[in-house]
Design a protein around this motif. Structure first.
Motif, PDB file in Angstrom:
ATOM      1  N   MET A  26      -1.743  71.778  76.753  1.00 20.27           N
ATOM      2  CA  MET A  26      -2.403  72.113  75.488  1.00 20.27           C
ATOM      3  C   MET A  26      -1.445  71.877  74.323  1.00 20.27           C
ATOM      4  SD  MET A  26      -4.466  75.589  76.601  1.00 20.27           S
ATOM      5  CE  MET A  26      -5.309  75.881  75.048  1.00 20.27           C
ATOM      6  N   ALA A  27      -0.210  72.349  74.455  1.00 17.46           N
ATOM      7  CA  ALA A  27       0.783  72.166  73.390  1.00 17.46           C
ATOM      8  C   ALA A  27       1.067  70.697  73.145  1.00 17.46           C
ATOM      9  CB  ALA A  27       2.069  72.910  73.752  1.00 17.46           C
ATOM     10  N   VAL A  58     -11.532  74.129  76.093  1.00 13.69           N
ATOM     11  CA  VAL A  58     -11.123  74.643  74.789  1.00 13.69           C
ATOM     12  C   VAL A  58     -10.525  73.531  73.930  1.00 13.69           C
ATOM     13  CG1 VAL A  58      -9.425  76.160  73.662  1.00 13.69           C
ATOM     14  CG2 VAL A  58     -10.903  77.044  75.477  1.00 13.69           C
ATOM     15  N   MET A  59      -9.749  72.663  74.529  1.00 12.55           N
ATOM     16  CA  MET A  59      -9.184  71.556  73.754  1.00 12.55           C
ATOM     17  C   MET A  59     -10.278  70.595  73.298  1.00 12.55           C
ATOM     18  SD  MET A  59      -6.093  72.388  73.427  1.00 12.55           S
ATOM     19  CE  MET A  59      -5.231  70.928  72.863  1.00 12.55           C
ATOM     20  N   GLU A  60     -11.290  70.378  74.135  1.00 18.00           N
ATOM     21  CA  GLU A  60     -12.418  69.531  73.725  1.00 18.00           C
ATOM     22  C   GLU A  60     -13.133  70.128  72.516  1.00 18.00           C
ATOM     23  OE1 GLU A  60     -14.901  68.922  77.173  1.00 18.00           O
ATOM     24  OE2 GLU A  60     -13.546  67.399  77.984  1.00 18.00           O
ATOM     25  N   GLU A  61     -13.206  71.453  72.443  1.00 20.40           N
ATOM     26  CA  GLU A  61     -13.846  72.110  71.300  1.00 20.40           C
ATOM     27  C   GLU A  61     -13.179  71.758  69.978  1.00 20.40           C
ATOM     28  OE1 GLU A  61     -15.245  76.225  73.611  1.00 20.40           O
ATOM     29  OE2 GLU A  61     -13.690  76.325  72.083  1.00 20.40           O
ATOM     30  N   GLY A 130     -12.185  82.887  75.535  1.00 23.56           N
ATOM     31  CA  GLY A 130     -11.604  83.479  74.336  1.00 23.56           C
ATOM     32  C   GLY A 130     -10.089  83.563  74.412  1.00 23.56           C
ATOM     33  N   ALA A 131      -9.569  83.880  75.594  1.00 23.85           N
ATOM     34  CA  ALA A 131      -8.113  83.939  75.774  1.00 23.85           C
ATOM     35  C   ALA A 131      -7.487  82.562  75.591  1.00 23.85           C
ATOM     36  CB  ALA A 131      -7.778  84.503  77.151  1.00 23.85           C
ATOM     37  N   TYR A 132      -8.132  81.533  76.089  1.00 22.29           N
ATOM     38  CA  TYR A 132      -7.636  80.166  75.922  1.00 22.29           C
ATOM     39  C   TYR A 132      -7.727  79.743  74.455  1.00 22.29           C
ATOM     40  CZ  TYR A 132      -7.502  79.486  80.979  1.00 22.29           C
ATOM     41  OH  TYR A 132      -7.202  79.574  82.311  1.00 22.29           O
ATOM     42  N   ARG A 133      -8.812  80.147  73.801  1.00 27.07           N
ATOM     43  CA  ARG A 133      -8.964  79.816  72.378  1.00 27.07           C
ATOM     44  C   ARG A 133      -7.866  80.461  71.540  1.00 27.07           C
ATOM     45  NH1 ARG A 133     -14.841  81.022  73.417  1.00 27.07           N
ATOM     46  NH2 ARG A 133     -15.719  78.957  73.821  1.00 27.07           N
ATOM     47  N   ARG A 137      -6.052  78.454  68.972  1.00 24.48           N
ATOM     48  CA  ARG A 137      -6.972  78.797  67.890  1.00 24.48           C
ATOM     49  C   ARG A 137      -6.672  77.975  66.649  1.00 24.48           C
ATOM     50  NH1 ARG A 137      -5.910  83.014  64.347  1.00 24.48           N
ATOM     51  NH2 ARG A 137      -4.405  83.732  65.861  1.00 24.48           N
ATOM     52  N   PRO A 138      -7.639  77.169  66.217  1.00 28.69           N
ATOM     53  CA  PRO A 138      -7.398  76.365  65.018  1.00 28.69           C
ATOM     54  C   PRO A 138      -7.421  77.207  63.749  1.00 28.69           C
ATOM     55  CG  PRO A 138      -9.514  75.788  66.007  1.00 28.69           C
ATOM     56  CD  PRO A 138      -8.912  76.882  66.832  1.00 28.69           C
ATOM     57  N   VAL A 139      -6.503  76.871  62.859  1.00 29.50           N
ATOM     58  CA  VAL A 139      -6.459  77.478  61.539  1.00 29.50           C
ATOM     59  C   VAL A 139      -6.398  76.322  60.562  1.00 29.50           C
ATOM     60  CG1 VAL A 139      -5.131  78.921  59.959  1.00 29.50           C
ATOM     61  CG2 VAL A 139      -5.234  79.490  62.392  1.00 29.50           C
ATOM     62  N   ASP A 140      -7.413  76.167  59.735  1.00 28.14           N
ATOM     63  CA  ASP A 140      -7.417  75.058  58.786  1.00 28.14           C
ATOM     64  C   ASP A 140      -6.332  75.263  57.745  1.00 28.14           C
ATOM     65  OD1 ASP A 140      -9.555  73.739  59.934  1.00 28.14           O
ATOM     66  OD2 ASP A 140     -10.999  74.990  58.874  1.00 28.14           O
ATOM     67  N   ARG A 141      -5.480  74.260  57.598  1.00 23.77           N
ATOM     68  CA  ARG A 141      -4.397  74.287  56.630  1.00 23.77           C
ATOM     69  C   ARG A 141      -4.034  72.871  56.244  1.00 23.77           C
ATOM     70  NH1 ARG A 141      -0.214  78.793  58.476  1.00 23.77           N
ATOM     71  NH2 ARG A 141      -1.691  80.337  57.891  1.00 23.77           N
ATOM     72  N   THR A 142      -3.643  72.665  54.998  1.00 17.64           N
ATOM     73  CA  THR A 142      -3.134  71.370  54.582  1.00 17.64           C
ATOM     74  C   THR A 142      -1.625  71.491  54.493  1.00 17.64           C
ATOM     75  OG1 THR A 142      -5.129  70.912  53.340  1.00 17.64           O
ATOM     76  CG2 THR A 142      -3.191  69.601  52.806  1.00 17.64           C
ATOM     77  N   HIS A 143      -0.919  70.692  55.295  1.00 18.28           N
ATOM     78  CA  HIS A 143       0.537  70.704  55.290  1.00 18.28           C
ATOM     79  C   HIS A 143       1.032  69.569  54.416  1.00 18.28           C
ATOM     80  CE1 HIS A 143       0.731  73.710  58.351  1.00 18.28           C
ATOM     81  NE2 HIS A 143      -0.131  73.043  59.069  1.00 18.28           N
TER      82      HIS A 143
END
Length: 176
Positions: A26-27, A58-61, A130-133, A137-143
Protein backbone atom coordinates in the motif's frame (compact mmCIF):
# COMPACT_ATOMS: atom_id res chain seq x y z
CA UNK A 1 10.71 27.39 -0.17
CA UNK A 2 13.43 26.46 -2.59
CA UNK A 3 13.29 23.21 -4.50
CA UNK A 4 15.66 20.45 -3.52
CA UNK A 5 17.82 19.44 -6.49
CA UNK A 6 17.15 15.96 -7.90
CA UNK A 7 20.61 14.81 -6.78
CA UNK A 8 19.53 15.27 -3.13
CA UNK A 9 16.26 13.32 -3.47
CA UNK A 10 16.17 9.58 -2.79
CA UNK A 11 16.42 7.79 -6.11
CA UNK A 12 15.30 4.37 -4.84
CA UNK A 13 12.94 3.77 -1.89
CA UNK A 14 12.01 0.44 -0.31
CA UNK A 15 8.95 0.03 1.91
CA UNK A 16 9.06 -2.97 4.23
CA UNK A 17 6.70 -4.70 6.66
CA UNK A 18 6.22 -8.15 8.13
CA UNK A 19 4.59 -10.03 5.24
CA UNK A 20 4.68 -7.68 2.22
CA UNK A 21 0.98 -8.31 1.74
CA UNK A 22 -0.72 -5.20 3.19
CA UNK A 23 1.18 -2.16 4.52
CA UNK A 24 4.32 -2.11 2.38
CA UNK A 25 2.54 -2.68 -0.97
CA UNK A 26 0.00 0.00 0.00
CA UNK A 27 2.79 2.43 0.93
CA UNK A 28 4.72 1.66 -2.26
CA UNK A 29 1.59 2.22 -4.35
CA UNK A 30 0.85 5.53 -2.63
CA UNK A 31 4.45 6.72 -2.92
CA UNK A 32 4.56 5.68 -6.60
CA UNK A 33 1.41 7.71 -7.25
CA UNK A 34 2.86 10.75 -5.48
CA UNK A 35 6.32 10.60 -7.06
CA UNK A 36 5.63 9.18 -10.51
CA UNK A 37 8.92 8.33 -12.17
CA UNK A 38 10.98 10.60 -9.91
CA UNK A 39 12.08 7.62 -7.78
CA UNK A 40 12.25 3.85 -8.05
CA UNK A 41 9.91 2.23 -5.50
CA UNK A 42 9.74 -1.36 -4.25
CA UNK A 43 8.42 -3.26 -1.24
CA UNK A 44 9.47 -6.35 0.70
CA UNK A 45 8.70 -8.25 3.87
CA UNK A 46 10.46 -10.34 6.48
CA UNK A 47 8.25 -13.21 5.30
CA UNK A 48 5.50 -13.37 2.68
CA UNK A 49 1.81 -14.08 2.53
CA UNK A 50 -0.61 -13.75 -0.35
CA UNK A 51 -1.55 -10.20 -1.24
CA UNK A 52 -4.44 -9.17 1.00
CA UNK A 53 -7.69 -8.64 -0.96
CA UNK A 54 -8.83 -5.91 1.46
CA UNK A 55 -5.64 -3.96 0.71
CA UNK A 56 -6.29 -4.32 -3.02
CA UNK A 57 -9.93 -3.20 -2.63
CA UNK A 58 -9.09 -0.14 -0.53
CA UNK A 59 -6.33 0.96 -2.88
CA UNK A 60 -8.69 0.55 -5.85
CA UNK A 61 -11.10 2.92 -4.08
CA UNK A 62 -8.49 5.67 -4.34
CA UNK A 63 -7.46 4.78 -7.87
CA UNK A 64 -4.29 2.79 -7.20
CA UNK A 65 -3.93 -0.74 -8.58
CA UNK A 66 -1.73 -3.01 -6.45
CA UNK A 67 -3.46 -6.19 -7.65
CA UNK A 68 -0.44 -7.38 -9.62
CA UNK A 69 1.94 -7.01 -6.68
CA UNK A 70 3.89 -10.18 -5.91
CA UNK A 71 4.88 -10.31 -2.24
CA UNK A 72 8.57 -11.04 -1.68
CA UNK A 73 11.04 -11.21 1.16
CA UNK A 74 14.10 -9.02 1.58
CA UNK A 75 16.21 -11.96 0.39
CA UNK A 76 14.07 -12.59 -2.70
CA UNK A 77 14.24 -8.90 -3.56
CA UNK A 78 18.02 -8.92 -3.20
CA UNK A 79 18.31 -12.02 -5.43
CA UNK A 80 15.86 -10.66 -7.98
CA UNK A 81 17.12 -7.12 -8.45
CA UNK A 82 19.81 -6.37 -5.93
CA UNK A 83 19.55 -4.22 -2.84
CA UNK A 84 20.39 -0.73 -4.09
CA UNK A 85 18.13 1.62 -2.12
CA UNK A 86 18.88 5.10 -0.78
CA UNK A 87 16.08 4.88 1.75
CA UNK A 88 14.33 1.96 3.42
CA UNK A 89 11.09 2.85 5.18
CA UNK A 90 10.01 0.18 7.64
CA UNK A 91 6.40 0.00 8.75
CA UNK A 92 6.62 -2.79 11.34
CA UNK A 93 9.13 -3.48 14.14
CA UNK A 94 10.42 -6.80 12.76
CA UNK A 95 10.93 -5.26 9.33
CA UNK A 96 12.88 -2.44 10.96
CA UNK A 97 15.20 -4.87 12.74
CA UNK A 98 15.69 -6.86 9.53
CA UNK A 99 16.47 -3.71 7.53
CA UNK A 100 19.00 -2.55 10.10
CA UNK A 101 20.66 -5.97 10.02
CA UNK A 102 20.82 -6.01 6.21
CA UNK A 103 22.12 -2.46 5.88
CA UNK A 104 25.06 -2.63 8.27
CA UNK A 105 27.41 -2.59 5.30
CA UNK A 106 25.23 -0.48 2.99
CA UNK A 107 24.88 3.27 2.62
CA UNK A 108 21.07 3.13 2.79
CA UNK A 109 19.18 5.16 5.37
CA UNK A 110 16.56 3.26 7.40
CA UNK A 111 13.53 5.00 8.87
CA UNK A 112 10.82 3.46 11.02
CA UNK A 113 7.29 4.75 10.43
CA UNK A 114 5.05 2.84 12.86
CA UNK A 115 1.92 1.87 10.96
CA UNK A 116 -1.12 0.09 12.38
CA UNK A 117 -1.69 -3.43 11.09
CA UNK A 118 -5.27 -3.46 9.78
CA UNK A 119 -5.38 -7.27 9.66
CA UNK A 120 -5.72 -7.31 13.45
CA UNK A 121 -9.20 -5.76 13.27
CA UNK A 122 -12.11 -8.19 13.51
CA UNK A 123 -15.76 -7.60 12.71
CA UNK A 124 -17.93 -7.18 9.67
CA UNK A 125 -16.49 -6.74 6.21
CA UNK A 126 -17.18 -3.01 6.43
CA UNK A 127 -15.45 -2.71 9.82
CA UNK A 128 -12.41 -4.53 8.49
CA UNK A 129 -12.31 -2.39 5.34
CA UNK A 130 -12.53 0.66 7.60
CA UNK A 131 -9.28 -0.37 9.29
CA UNK A 132 -7.56 -0.63 5.90
CA UNK A 133 -9.00 2.73 4.86
CA UNK A 134 -7.48 4.29 7.97
CA UNK A 135 -4.05 3.14 6.80
CA UNK A 136 -4.59 4.69 3.36
CA UNK A 137 -7.18 7.35 4.20
CA UNK A 138 -7.02 10.05 1.54
CA UNK A 139 -6.81 13.66 2.63
CA UNK A 140 -7.15 16.18 -0.18
CA UNK A 141 -4.24 18.61 -0.09
CA UNK A 142 -2.26 20.65 -2.58
CA UNK A 143 1.47 20.31 -1.95
CA UNK A 144 3.71 23.03 -3.23
CA UNK A 145 7.03 21.82 -1.91
CA UNK A 146 9.42 19.26 -3.40
CA UNK A 147 10.66 16.16 -1.60
CA UNK A 148 12.81 17.50 1.20
CA UNK A 149 15.61 16.08 3.26
CA UNK A 150 15.99 17.34 6.79
CA UNK A 151 19.15 19.38 7.27
CA UNK A 152 21.86 17.30 8.87
CA UNK A 153 19.89 14.04 8.82
CA UNK A 154 19.88 13.41 5.07
CA UNK A 155 16.75 11.31 5.08
CA UNK A 156 13.06 11.85 4.66
CA UNK A 157 10.16 10.99 6.91
CA UNK A 158 6.39 10.88 6.67
CA UNK A 159 5.89 14.63 7.01
CA UNK A 160 8.56 15.34 4.38
CA UNK A 161 6.82 13.56 1.49
CA UNK A 162 6.00 16.10 -1.17
CA UNK A 163 5.37 15.91 -4.88
CA UNK A 164 8.34 16.98 -7.02
CA UNK A 165 6.32 19.79 -8.61
CA UNK A 166 3.23 21.81 -7.71
CA UNK A 167 0.34 19.32 -8.05
CA UNK A 168 -2.64 18.13 -6.07
CA UNK A 169 -1.84 14.72 -4.58
CA UNK A 170 -3.35 12.32 -2.10
CA UNK A 171 -1.74 12.36 1.33
CA UNK A 172 -2.45 9.38 3.55
CA UNK A 173 -1.98 8.39 7.13
CA UNK A 174 1.07 6.41 6.03
CA UNK A 175 2.76 9.68 5.16
CA UNK A 176 1.90 11.80 8.20
Amino acid sequence: MEEVPPSKRPQAVLFACGFNSVRSPMAAGLFRQMMGRAAYVASAGVRTEELDPFAVAVMEEIGIDIGKHRPMTFEELEDWEGFNFDLIVTLAPEAHHKALELTRALAAEVEYWPTTDPTAVEGSREQRLGAYREVARPVDRTHQEPVRRRPGRQRIGPRDMRAPRQVAVVETSLFR
